[in-house]
Scaffold this active site. Structure first.
Site, short mmCIF file in Angstrom:
data_model
loop_
_atom_site.label_atom_id
_atom_site.label_comp_id
_atom_site.label_asym_id
_atom_site.label_seq_id
_atom_site.Cartn_x
_atom_site.Cartn_y
_atom_site.Cartn_z
N VAL A 112 35.57 41.29 31.62
CA VAL A 112 34.14 41.42 31.86
C VAL A 112 34.00 41.18 33.36
CG1 VAL A 112 31.83 40.49 31.44
CG2 VAL A 112 33.47 40.63 29.55
N PRO A 113 33.94 42.25 34.15
CA PRO A 113 34.10 42.14 35.61
C PRO A 113 32.87 41.56 36.32
CG PRO A 113 33.64 44.40 35.00
CD PRO A 113 33.77 43.64 33.72
N CYS A 114 32.67 40.27 36.14
CA CYS A 114 31.51 39.60 36.72
C CYS A 114 31.52 39.64 38.25
CB CYS A 114 31.40 38.17 36.21
SG CYS A 114 32.88 37.17 36.41
N HIS A 115 32.68 39.91 38.84
CA HIS A 115 32.73 40.02 40.30
C HIS A 115 31.92 41.22 40.80
CE1 HIS A 115 36.14 42.39 38.80
NE2 HIS A 115 35.96 43.17 39.86
#
Length: 150
Positions: A112-115
Site C-alpha cells: 500500500v504505497p503510502c509514500h
C-alpha cells in the site's frame, strides 16, 4: 504454507516483510535485518530495479472500514505519481486527517504505497524517516522517466 518473515536492504535501512504466498501481513523499515526470505519482487523494488508489487495482496485492504477503503484508493495511485491526503479523502468520502492517520498506521507500506500520498504543501510525513519516502519517490520517478512504469 507457513507465514514467512525476512528482510532485505534498502539503502541504510532494512525492509522487514511478513508474508505468505501473495498476502503481505506486515512491512516495516528498521536499522537491523532479520534472517529469512523476502519476495523477489520486493527485493528488486528495494534495489531500485523495475518490480511489480501490484500482484501482492495486503491485509490492510480487506474489509469495508474507512481505513481499508483509503488503502485501496492509495493502491490505485500509479507508480511514479503522487496525490495529496485531500485527494484521497475526496475519493473515499472522508477527511484528510483520517487519510493521514491511515497512512501513519499502514501495516504494509510498499504494497500500500503510502509514500505516494503527500501534503498539499510538501512531502508530509513517513515513519520511521521521511528520507525513506524521498528515496522511494526518487526510484519511481527514475523508472517513469526511463520509460518503465509498472
Amino acid at each position: 504454507m507457513a507465514i514467512l518473515t525476512g528482510s532485505c536492504r534498502f539503502g541504510l535501512w532494512y525492509v522487514h516483510v511478513t508474508w505468505q504466498d501473495d498476502l503481505v501481513y506486515r512491512v516495516r523499515f528498521a536499522r537491523t535485518g532479520l534472517p529469512g526470505p523476502v519476495p523477489d519482487e520486493v527485493v528488486r523494488y528495494c534495489a531500485g530495479r523495475p518490480a511489480d508489487l501490484s500482484s501482492f495482496r495486503s491485509i490492510a485492504t480487506e474489509g469495508d472500514s474507512t481505513f481499508a477503503r483509503i488503502y485501496r484508493a492509495v493502491r490505485a495511485v500509479p507508480r511514479g505519481e503522487t496525490v495529496t491526503y485531500g485527494e484521497i479523502a475526496r475519493r473515499v468520502g472522508t477527511a484528510p486527517r483520517a487519510v493521514g492517520s491511515a497512512m501513519a498506521k499502514n501495516p504494509t507500506p510498499l504494497v500500500v504505497p503510502c509514500h505516494r500520498v503527500v501534503a498539499k504543501t510538501g512531502l508530509g510525513g513517513f515513519s520511521p524517516d521521511v528520507t525513506i519516502k524521498e528515496a522511494l519517490l526518487a526510484i519511481e520517478r527514475r523508472e517513469r522517466v526511463g520509460g518503465v512504469n509498472r
